[in-house]
Design a protein around this motif. Structure first.
Motif, mmCIF file in Angstrom:
data_model
loop_
_atom_site.group_PDB
_atom_site.id
_atom_site.type_symbol
_atom_site.label_atom_id
_atom_site.label_comp_id
_atom_site.label_asym_id
_atom_site.label_seq_id
_atom_site.Cartn_x
_atom_site.Cartn_y
_atom_site.Cartn_z
ATOM 1 N N CYS A 320 40.413 49.919 34.828
ATOM 2 C CA CYS A 320 39.764 49.052 35.354
ATOM 3 C C CYS A 320 40.610 48.080 36.362
ATOM 4 O O CYS A 320 41.908 47.931 36.265
ATOM 5 N N ARG A 321 40.008 47.919 37.383
ATOM 6 C CA ARG A 321 40.757 47.438 38.789
ATOM 7 C C ARG A 321 40.131 45.825 38.977
ATOM 8 O O ARG A 321 40.545 45.228 39.812
ATOM 9 N N CYS A 322 39.610 45.160 37.659
ATOM 10 C CA CYS A 322 39.303 43.859 37.872
ATOM 11 C C CYS A 322 40.392 42.938 38.542
ATOM 12 O O CYS A 322 40.234 41.961 39.119
ATOM 13 N N ILE A 325 40.458 43.097 42.058
ATOM 14 C CA ILE A 325 39.134 42.592 42.401
ATOM 15 C C ILE A 325 39.164 41.224 42.801
ATOM 16 O O ILE A 325 38.780 40.638 43.642
ATOM 17 N N CYS A 335 36.780 50.978 42.372
ATOM 18 C CA CYS A 335 37.184 51.450 41.107
ATOM 19 C C CYS A 335 36.706 52.812 40.652
ATOM 20 O O CYS A 335 35.426 52.759 40.773
ATOM 21 N N LEU A 337 35.873 53.751 38.076
ATOM 22 C CA LEU A 337 34.837 53.736 37.021
ATOM 23 C C LEU A 337 33.668 53.306 37.180
ATOM 24 O O LEU A 337 32.563 53.297 36.586
ATOM 25 N N PHE A 338 33.382 52.459 38.331
ATOM 26 C CA PHE A 338 32.397 51.878 38.995
ATOM 27 C C PHE A 338 31.021 52.587 38.724
ATOM 28 O O PHE A 338 31.027 53.544 39.341
ATOM 29 N N CYS A 342 31.583 52.870 34.068
ATOM 30 C CA CYS A 342 31.429 51.245 33.630
ATOM 31 C C CYS A 342 30.235 50.823 34.199
ATOM 32 O O CYS A 342 30.043 50.914 35.266
ATOM 33 N N ILE A 348 33.388 48.117 31.079
ATOM 34 C CA ILE A 348 34.873 48.370 30.600
ATOM 35 C C ILE A 348 35.806 47.208 30.948
ATOM 36 O O ILE A 348 36.649 46.987 30.344
ATOM 37 N N GLY A 349 35.398 46.636 31.953
ATOM 38 C CA GLY A 349 36.192 45.332 32.322
ATOM 39 C C GLY A 349 35.190 44.305 32.335
ATOM 40 O O GLY A 349 33.903 44.329 32.535
ATOM 41 N N CYS A 351 34.461 41.918 34.803
ATOM 42 C CA CYS A 351 33.939 41.963 36.217
ATOM 43 C C CYS A 351 32.474 42.476 35.998
ATOM 44 O O CYS A 351 31.540 42.233 36.705
ATOM 45 N N MET A 352 32.292 43.424 35.152
ATOM 46 C CA MET A 352 31.115 44.154 34.892
ATOM 47 C C MET A 352 30.219 43.360 33.785
ATOM 48 O O MET A 352 29.003 43.346 33.768
ATOM 49 N N CYS A 359 31.852 43.183 40.041
ATOM 50 C CA CYS A 359 31.241 44.581 39.539
ATOM 51 C C CYS A 359 29.681 44.518 39.085
ATOM 52 O O CYS A 359 28.678 45.180 39.623
#
Ligand code: SF4
Ligand code: SF4
Lengths: 368, 74
Positions: A320-322, A325, A335, A337-338, A342, A348-349, A351-352, A359
């Motif tokens: 996760c790159r939150c 971000i 990311c 996974l976006f 996710c 997953i993070g 921000c989603m 996200c």
């Protein structure tokens, strides 16, 4: 007021404003060789800019960068793990805001704990959890309080009620964040190249316009305080570009109907009374000294961190790159996974998870 | 998370007020806006009225934006 709200949302005016913003942004680019870049600090702006289509419409003219503006998104993994661990004790009722439920911790989430039978309740107002404590004298009621300056006074009011009514089985686990220290961090690090800030409307209700003078005095960066309707945001972006073209750094209050220069004195007093500066850990950034508030020593019996200490290990790393971000360094599409592993259904993070996270806003409104 | 919604004050007592939010009624705290009057609009967040919304300023802003798109803004 209803008619005013409609005018604020007036789509015809919005179209004209949009054209003006684009015209001005293109002049900015001609003058400086790059499109203007602004960070919106507040997650509600991130969401509203995506939902109204402003982000998409301005994509080739203005860079709108989402900042660390959602308290859910900036809460670090270890704190989430600690909150989940807190549900383990006997006879506990854990209360929190709805957004917190689905945030993934290293092991499970509050929602998972709830499905496993823990008494976890979503409340609309922190004061509701004080009432729950009064109704359940045999249980310990713990409120998990996250938030920025908008929410901190509301947390303070619940503490005041519990204190004045002598509610012994109530406490609060707070992990609050302040806007100024993180904005300073971002500007000091110089990572995100910014021409100004779209300043948060609701945080500013509490803080007031005057509180942002450091942006101008110390960093020479302009900022415009904005509301959340289409025309409020478009006119705020317009004002930011205009300041840039005039090479003028100042703070403009473009949300005068609710934000006062001096903020809300009652809210500031409640914050002072119940809270004291605290070093807080931010997701993807680490600890920023004095960047949050914790409950004052005088009220330690209301502080769940003191009453129910928990220890958790180092969280498991994910892709996760939150963290990047919220610093404005990468966008959701960067990311891996976006939209794949996710999604809002299976986040997953944070921000989603949060509807105000970049996200999630991007997934709902901006996917190509 | 800090979504503030505008609400109209219908009744008030010492610490709380009954407000109308988009057609549904609820009770909110008014400790942060002690001067609020029946008929005022307030911004509500997490069960508390955070601020009184000033209608006059709202009208002025809209005027400003109109001027801006009409090109009368310098
Ligand atoms: S939590 Fe509040 S201040 Fe933060 S982003 Fe969401 S709305 Fe804005
Ligand atoms: S898409 Fe998911 S995993 Fe990737 S940064 Fe956003 S929340 Fe984290």
């Amino acid at each position: 007021m209803e008619p005013i709200l409609k005018e604020v949302q007036d789509a015809g005016l919005g179209q004209s404003l949009l054209r003006e913003v684009i015209r001005l942004a293109d002049r900015f680019k001609e003058k400086y060789g790059h499109p203007p870049a602004y960070m919106e600090v507040c997650g509600s702006h991130t969401h509203a800019l995506a939902r109204t289509g402003i982000k998409r419409a301005l994509k080739d003219h203005v860079r709108l960068i989402s900042g660390p503006g959602c308290p859910v998104c900036v809460t670090d993994q270890k704190t989430i793990d600690a909150m989940i661990a807190l549900t383990e004790g006997e006879n506990r009722i854990i209360c929190t805001f709805g957004d917190m439920l689905r945030i993934p911790g290293s092991k499970g989430s509050l929602l998972k704990a709830k499905t496993e039978g823990k008494d976890i309740r979503v409340v609309y107002s922190p004061s509701d959890s004080v009432r729950i404590a009064k109704e359940n004298p045999d249980n310990e009621v713990i409120f998990l309080g996250v938030g920025f300056e908008t929410t901190i006074p509301v947390l303070g009011i619940a503490l005041k009620e519990a204190w004045e009514d002598g509610v012994k089985n109530f406490s609060m686990w707070v992990t609050t964040k302040l806007v100024e220290p993180v904005v300073r961090y971002l500007l000091d690090s110089g990572e995100a190249k910014l021409d100004g800030f779209l300043l948060p409307g609701h945080v500013s209700v509490v803080l007031g316009k005057n509180q942002y003078s450091y942006l101008v005095d110390e960093y020479g960066v302009p900022g415009v305080i904005s509301g959340f309707e289409m025309n409020e945001m478009l006119s705020s972006i317009y004002l930011l570009i205009e300041l840039g073209l005039k090479e003028e750094a100042k703070i403009i209050n473009n949300y005068k109907s609710v934000v006062k220069d001096e903020g809300n004195p009652q809210a500031l007093t409640i914050m002072e009374t119940f809270f004291t500066p605290n070093d807080e850990a931010w997701r993807g950034i680490g600890v920023i000294p004095k960047s949050g508030l914790d409950i004052r020593e005088e009220y330690r019996s209301l502080n769940a961190k003191i009453r129910f200490p928990v220890t958790v290990g180092e969280p498991i790393k994910t892709k996760c790159r939150c963290g990047e971000i919220i610093r404005g360094l990468v966008g959701p599409e960067d990311c891996p996974l976006f939209g794949k592993a996710c999604t809002p259904m299976k986040p997953i993070g944070p921000c989603m998870v949060s509807s105000e996270g970049s996200c999630s806003a991007h997934y709902k409104y901006l996917r190509e | 998370m800090c979504v503030g919604v505008p609400a109209k004050v219908l009744e008030r007592d010492e610490f709380t007020a009954k407000v109308d939010v988009l057609g549904s009624q609820m009770t909110v705290g008014i400790l942060l806006v002690p001067d609020v009057q029946v008929g005022d609009y307030v911004l509500v967040h997490a069960g508390q009225a955070l601020q009184i919304v000033d209608e006059m300023f709202a009208v002025v802003s809209i005027e400003e934006w109109r001027k801006l798109v009409d090109g009368t803004h310098s």
